[in-house]
Motif scaffolding. Sequence first.
Motif, mmCIF file in Angstrom:
data_model
loop_
_atom_site.group_PDB
_atom_site.id
_atom_site.type_symbol
_atom_site.label_atom_id
_atom_site.label_comp_id
_atom_site.label_asym_id
_atom_site.label_seq_id
_atom_site.Cartn_x
_atom_site.Cartn_y
_atom_site.Cartn_z
ATOM 1 N N LEU A 15 0.916 -1.396 0.060
ATOM 2 C CA LEU A 15 -0.055 0.148 0.256
ATOM 3 C C LEU A 15 0.971 1.138 -0.024
ATOM 4 O O LEU A 15 2.064 1.384 0.637
ATOM 5 N N LYS A 16 0.521 2.318 -0.796
ATOM 6 C CA LYS A 16 1.143 3.641 -0.768
ATOM 7 C C LYS A 16 0.837 4.374 0.717
ATOM 8 O O LYS A 16 -0.227 4.170 0.962
ATOM 9 N N PHE A 29 -8.101 0.317 6.014
ATOM 10 C CA PHE A 29 -9.238 -0.476 6.196
ATOM 11 C C PHE A 29 -9.938 -0.684 4.891
ATOM 12 O O PHE A 29 -9.485 -0.183 3.974
ATOM 13 N N THR A 30 -10.834 -1.766 4.938
ATOM 14 C CA THR A 30 -11.374 -2.303 3.853
ATOM 15 C C THR A 30 -12.831 -2.204 3.875
ATOM 16 O O THR A 30 -13.359 -2.122 4.891
ATOM 17 N N ARG A 31 -13.476 -1.769 2.623
ATOM 18 C CA ARG A 31 -14.971 -1.536 2.478
ATOM 19 C C ARG A 31 -15.374 -2.253 1.429
ATOM 20 O O ARG A 31 -14.857 -2.357 0.236
ATOM 21 N N MET A 32 -16.374 -3.027 1.713
ATOM 22 C CA MET A 32 -16.930 -4.037 0.732
ATOM 23 C C MET A 32 -18.367 -3.703 0.354
ATOM 24 O O MET A 32 -19.175 -3.509 1.341
ATOM 25 N N LEU A 77 -18.732 -8.566 -5.995
ATOM 26 C CA LEU A 77 -18.047 -7.983 -5.129
ATOM 27 C C LEU A 77 -16.987 -7.126 -5.246
ATOM 28 O O LEU A 77 -16.078 -7.211 -5.859
ATOM 29 N N LYS A 78 -17.522 -5.798 -4.663
ATOM 30 C CA LYS A 78 -16.206 -4.469 -4.809
ATOM 31 C C LYS A 78 -15.461 -4.592 -3.545
ATOM 32 O O LYS A 78 -16.256 -4.106 -2.512
ATOM 33 N N SER A 104 -8.531 -0.836 -5.197
ATOM 34 C CA SER A 104 -9.865 -1.408 -5.222
ATOM 35 C C SER A 104 -9.699 -2.699 -6.353
ATOM 36 O O SER A 104 -8.733 -2.515 -7.235
ATOM 37 N N ALA A 105 -10.609 -3.562 -6.265
ATOM 38 C CA ALA A 105 -10.727 -4.737 -6.780
ATOM 39 C C ALA A 105 -12.156 -5.328 -6.861
ATOM 40 O O ALA A 105 -12.960 -4.981 -6.229
ATOM 41 N N THR A 106 -12.486 -5.974 -7.978
ATOM 42 C CA THR A 106 -13.869 -6.575 -8.018
ATOM 43 C C THR A 106 -13.611 -8.137 -8.315
ATOM 44 O O THR A 106 -12.825 -8.522 -8.915
#
Length: 124
Positions: A15-16, A29-32, A77-78, A104-106
Motif C-alpha cells: 500500500l502507498k 481498512f477495507t470497505r466492501m 463484490l467490490k 480497489s478490486a472486483t
Amino acid sequence: MANFLKVLVKSARNLKDADGALGGGTDAFTRMLILDVGGSTVAGPKETSVKNECGANPEFNEELLFEDLEAPGSYTLKVTVLDKDSLLGIGALDVLAADDKLGSATLDLGTLSNTEDMVDKELI
C-alpha cells in the motif's frame, strides 16, 4: 438456508502512504459492497476495523458476512482499501475528513462455486 457470502479479509500488500512523510502512517481498512449487474448496491457497505499505523502490508484476518442475497451468482463484490483520515487527529471530526483510496478490486461472484467451504481468492 438463505444465500450468503462470507468474506475473510486476510491482508493487503504494498500500500502507498497516502498521507505523506508528515501525515503519519497508513491507517488502512477495507470497505466492501455487493453490486448487481446495473452497478446498484445490493448489500453493504461492510468494513473491517482500521489498522492504525500499519505500514504497507496490513494484516486484517477479519470475516465479513453478507446475508439474504437473492441471486449471488449475478452479483459483483467490490473491495476498496482506504486510509482512514481524521481532521487534526480528532476522531469525533472524522466525518469532515475524506478517507484516501489506496486501491480497489472486483470479483464476479458467478465465478465462485456454490459451497460452504472457504474458497481462497487473491484480488489484485
